[in-house]
Scaffold this motif. Structure first.
Motif, mmCIF file in Angstrom:
data_model
loop_
_atom_site.group_PDB
_atom_site.id
_atom_site.type_symbol
_atom_site.label_atom_id
_atom_site.label_comp_id
_atom_site.label_asym_id
_atom_site.label_seq_id
_atom_site.Cartn_x
_atom_site.Cartn_y
_atom_site.Cartn_z
ATOM 1 N N THR A 154 0.862 -1.235 0.519
ATOM 2 C CA THR A 154 -0.669 -0.120 -0.043
ATOM 3 C C THR A 154 0.928 1.516 -0.188
ATOM 4 O OG1 THR A 154 -1.388 -1.653 1.512
ATOM 5 C CG2 THR A 154 -2.107 1.169 0.650
ATOM 6 N N LEU A 155 0.935 1.452 -0.433
ATOM 7 C CA LEU A 155 1.996 2.709 -1.294
ATOM 8 C C LEU A 155 0.625 4.429 -0.996
ATOM 9 C CD1 LEU A 155 2.892 3.032 -4.511
ATOM 10 C CD2 LEU A 155 3.936 2.178 -2.698
ATOM 11 N N THR A 156 1.403 5.602 -0.424
ATOM 12 C CA THR A 156 0.518 6.548 0.583
ATOM 13 C C THR A 156 1.821 7.843 -0.470
ATOM 14 O OG1 THR A 156 0.457 6.286 2.781
ATOM 15 C CG2 THR A 156 0.887 8.215 2.031
ATOM 16 N N GLU A 157 0.758 8.576 -1.052
ATOM 17 C CA GLU A 157 1.860 10.101 -2.092
ATOM 18 C C GLU A 157 2.052 10.959 -0.840
ATOM 19 O OE1 GLU A 157 0.258 13.697 -4.801
ATOM 20 O OE2 GLU A 157 -1.414 13.013 -3.182
ATOM 21 N N GLY A 158 3.555 10.931 -1.608
ATOM 22 C CA GLY A 158 4.977 11.678 -1.390
ATOM 23 C C GLY A 158 5.515 10.930 0.135
ATOM 24 N N ALA A 159 5.405 9.770 -0.056
ATOM 25 C CA ALA A 159 5.861 8.959 1.671
ATOM 26 C C ALA A 159 6.205 7.696 1.396
ATOM 27 C CB ALA A 159 4.914 8.530 3.342
ATOM 28 N N TRP A 160 7.235 6.965 1.541
ATOM 29 C CA TRP A 160 8.308 5.817 1.423
ATOM 30 C C TRP A 160 7.574 4.555 2.147
ATOM 31 C CZ3 TRP A 160 12.113 6.244 -2.656
ATOM 32 C CH2 TRP A 160 12.114 7.370 -2.968
ATOM 33 N N ALA A 161 7.950 4.103 0.893
ATOM 34 C CA ALA A 161 7.379 2.459 1.743
ATOM 35 C C ALA A 161 8.042 1.178 1.760
ATOM 36 C CB ALA A 161 5.850 1.889 1.255
ATOM 37 N N ALA A 162 8.478 0.599 2.514
ATOM 38 C CA ALA A 162 9.613 -0.349 2.683
ATOM 39 C C ALA A 162 8.627 -2.065 1.615
ATOM 40 C CB ALA A 162 10.075 -0.688 3.680
ATOM 41 N N LEU A 163 10.403 -2.271 1.219
ATOM 42 C CA LEU A 163 9.767 -3.287 0.917
ATOM 43 C C LEU A 163 10.260 -4.226 1.595
ATOM 44 C CD1 LEU A 163 10.496 -3.025 -3.372
ATOM 45 C CD2 LEU A 163 8.252 -3.437 -2.704
ATOM 46 N N PRO A 164 9.865 -6.083 1.074
ATOM 47 C CA PRO A 164 10.812 -7.290 2.169
ATOM 48 C C PRO A 164 12.351 -7.412 1.322
ATOM 49 C CG PRO A 164 8.965 -7.914 1.251
ATOM 50 C CD PRO A 164 9.413 -6.749 0.598
ATOM 51 N N HIS A 165 12.401 -6.870 0.078
ATOM 52 C CA HIS A 165 13.385 -7.088 -0.015
ATOM 53 C C HIS A 165 14.304 -5.623 -0.878
ATOM 54 C CE1 HIS A 165 11.406 -10.241 -0.902
ATOM 55 N NE2 HIS A 165 11.981 -11.271 -1.298
ATOM 56 N N SER A 166 16.048 -5.806 -0.237
ATOM 57 C CA SER A 166 16.650 -4.455 -0.952
ATOM 58 C C SER A 166 17.749 -4.924 -2.674
ATOM 59 C CB SER A 166 17.800 -3.629 -0.045
ATOM 60 O OG SER A 166 18.466 -5.495 0.560
ATOM 61 N N SER A 167 18.425 -4.197 -2.657
ATOM 62 C CA SER A 167 19.347 -4.508 -3.777
ATOM 63 C C SER A 167 18.329 -5.070 -5.270
ATOM 64 C CB SER A 167 20.116 -5.787 -3.637
ATOM 65 O OG SER A 167 20.527 -4.992 -2.371
ATOM 66 N N LEU A 168 17.594 -3.870 -5.673
ATOM 67 C CA LEU A 168 16.369 -4.596 -6.423
ATOM 68 C C LEU A 168 17.775 -3.932 -7.662
ATOM 69 C CD1 LEU A 168 13.432 -2.209 -6.077
ATOM 70 C CD2 LEU A 168 14.434 -4.772 -4.731
ATOM 71 N N ALA A 169 17.341 -5.006 -8.830
ATOM 72 C CA ALA A 169 18.411 -4.879 -10.304
ATOM 73 C C ALA A 169 17.307 -3.363 -11.518
ATOM 74 C CB ALA A 169 18.106 -6.338 -10.826
ATOM 75 N N ALA A 170 18.184 -3.428 -11.967
ATOM 76 C CA ALA A 170 18.118 -1.786 -12.576
ATOM 77 C C ALA A 170 16.926 -2.420 -13.631
ATOM 78 C CB ALA A 170 19.254 -1.423 -13.024
ATOM 79 N N GLY A 171 15.736 -1.550 -13.896
ATOM 80 C CA GLY A 171 15.076 -1.508 -15.259
ATOM 81 C C GLY A 171 14.020 -3.279 -14.928
ATOM 82 N N SER A 172 13.798 -3.233 -13.367
ATOM 83 C CA SER A 172 13.025 -4.543 -13.659
ATOM 84 C C SER A 172 11.616 -3.655 -12.278
ATOM 85 C CB SER A 172 14.087 -5.499 -12.237
ATOM 86 O OG SER A 172 14.347 -4.775 -11.169
ATOM 87 N N VAL A 173 11.606 -3.185 -11.878
ATOM 88 C CA VAL A 173 10.645 -2.656 -11.373
ATOM 89 C C VAL A 173 9.438 -2.626 -12.079
ATOM 90 C CG1 VAL A 173 9.206 -2.008 -8.816
ATOM 91 C CG2 VAL A 173 12.225 -2.547 -9.381
ATOM 92 N N VAL A 174 8.108 -3.462 -11.681
ATOM 93 C CA VAL A 174 6.718 -3.197 -12.657
ATOM 94 C C VAL A 174 6.121 -2.957 -11.034
ATOM 95 C CG1 VAL A 174 4.848 -3.512 -14.044
ATOM 96 C CG2 VAL A 174 7.548 -4.265 -14.219
ATOM 97 N N VAL A 175 5.452 -1.680 -10.919
ATOM 98 C CA VAL A 175 4.466 -1.239 -10.033
ATOM 99 C C VAL A 175 3.104 -1.566 -10.523
ATOM 100 C CG1 VAL A 175 3.262 0.263 -8.402
ATOM 101 C CG2 VAL A 175 5.862 0.324 -9.564
ATOM 102 N N THR A 176 1.914 -2.303 -10.290
ATOM 103 C CA THR A 176 0.306 -1.929 -11.418
ATOM 104 C C THR A 176 -0.437 -1.801 -10.194
ATOM 105 O OG1 THR A 176 1.396 -3.811 -12.155
ATOM 106 C CG2 THR A 176 -0.757 -3.838 -12.403
ATOM 107 N N LYS A 177 -1.470 -0.759 -10.678
ATOM 108 C CA LYS A 177 -2.703 -0.883 -9.683
ATOM 109 C C LYS A 177 -3.714 -0.431 -10.333
ATOM 110 C CE LYS A 177 -4.529 3.210 -6.956
ATOM 111 N NZ LYS A 177 -4.869 4.581 -6.759
ATOM 112 N N ASP A 178 -4.350 -1.639 -10.180
ATOM 113 C CA ASP A 178 -6.321 -1.489 -10.843
ATOM 114 C C ASP A 178 -5.378 -1.717 -12.981
ATOM 115 O OD1 ASP A 178 -7.434 -1.152 -8.913
ATOM 116 O OD2 ASP A 178 -7.649 1.288 -9.484
ATOM 117 N N ALA A 179 -4.718 -3.020 -12.713
ATOM 118 C CA ALA A 179 -4.303 -4.072 -13.924
ATOM 119 C C ALA A 179 -3.603 -1.991 -14.789
ATOM 120 C CB ALA A 179 -5.815 -3.946 -14.482
ATOM 121 N N THR A 180 -3.355 -1.529 -13.921
ATOM 122 C CA THR A 180 -2.668 -0.124 -14.654
ATOM 123 C C THR A 180 -1.127 0.126 -14.179
ATOM 124 O OG1 THR A 180 -4.858 0.794 -15.404
ATOM 125 C CG2 THR A 180 -2.676 2.400 -15.630
#
Length: 248
Positions: free
Chosen positions: A110-136
């Motif tokens: 769950t994201l809040t506008e303007g505030a950081w949320a922590a993932l269970p993992h760090s060291s994310l690979a470049a270009g690999s992140v895809v964020v989807t909301k309501d199929a968008t």
């Protein structure tokens, strides 16, 4: 014993330290480490005397005995700070923090506008992140801190319940588990030189029961230093808590 020869003593040395058990057996040695100060304090004593009340020596001691009070102790300061020594500084232990590369799909967040949320993992690979909301795909409306594993929605349209797909990079390292080892039995070896004479010196502290005893400034402007102090213990069969050898 050789004839007395007046010399001064200023030591430099390579210093090593290892975990040691109650029998004085020690394991792998860490070092050499940079040690600005290594000080030994002899056993403190209670002085007991039997004063004279006789007329010829009234007030003088007829007998005197020194009874031990606090045991001998040692304090070691160091500014070598690999993970093993940071663990010593923080009263903790060090463990491997290696992780293989991985792929994560459908991570709910769950994201809040303007505030950081922590993932269970760090060291994310470049270009690999895809964020989807309501199929968008709302990835373009998010800021991503790949190293720390943080994500922030920049707009209301990206805030709310989302799912995330991403890859993590393989990492190697060590993790310090802080404040997990209050009592630190250690063996200390000094392979030194007397700078006044150029002759070898050797100090062995067979078993010192140490603890971290100073605050650690993690965000200061000077190199981090660690300090351990504690009592010296005589292991079985040693006859002394430590030895200092001056070679000729």
């Amino acid at each position: 014993m050789a004839d007395f020869k007046d010399t001064g003593l200023i030591m430099s040395g390579d210093i090593f330290m290892a975990e040691v058990d109650a029998d004085g057996k020690f394991g792998a040695l860490n070092g050499p480490m940079n040690v600005p100060s290594l000080s030994i304090t002899p056993t403190s004593v209670n002085r007991i005397s039997r004063p004279s009340f006789q007329k010829d020596n009234y007030g003088q001691a007829l007998d005197a005995v020194n009874l031990p009070s606090d045991s001998a102790s040692v304090t070691i300061q160091f500014d070598s700070m690999p993970a093993a020594m940071l663990a010593e500084t923080l009263g903790g232990t060090a463990e491997l923090a290696d992780a293989e590369a991985d792929s994560v799909t459908g991570e709910a967040l769950t994201l809040t506008e303007g505030a950081w949320a922590a993932l269970p993992h760090s060291s994310l690979a470049a270009g690999s992140v895809v964020v989807t909301k309501d199929a968008t795909d709302v990835t373009a409306d998010c800021d991503i801190n790949r190293s720390a594993g943080l994500i922030k929605a920049r707009s209301a349209s990206a805030a709310g319940d989302v799912t995330m797909d991403y890859d993590t990079e393989a990492v190697t390292g060590h993790r310090v588990m802080g404040d997990t080892e209050i009592s630190k039995p250690r063996y200390i070896l000094v392979d030194g030189i007397n700078l006044a004479t150029g002759k070898r010196t050797r100090v062995e502290i067979f078993r010192a029961v140490l603890s971290a005893d100073q605050a650690t400034e993690l965000m200061g402007t000077e190199f981090i230093t660690g300090q351990l102090s504690g009592s010296l213990v005589v292991p079985p069969g040693k006859g002394a808590a430590y030895t200092a050898t001056m070679y000729s």
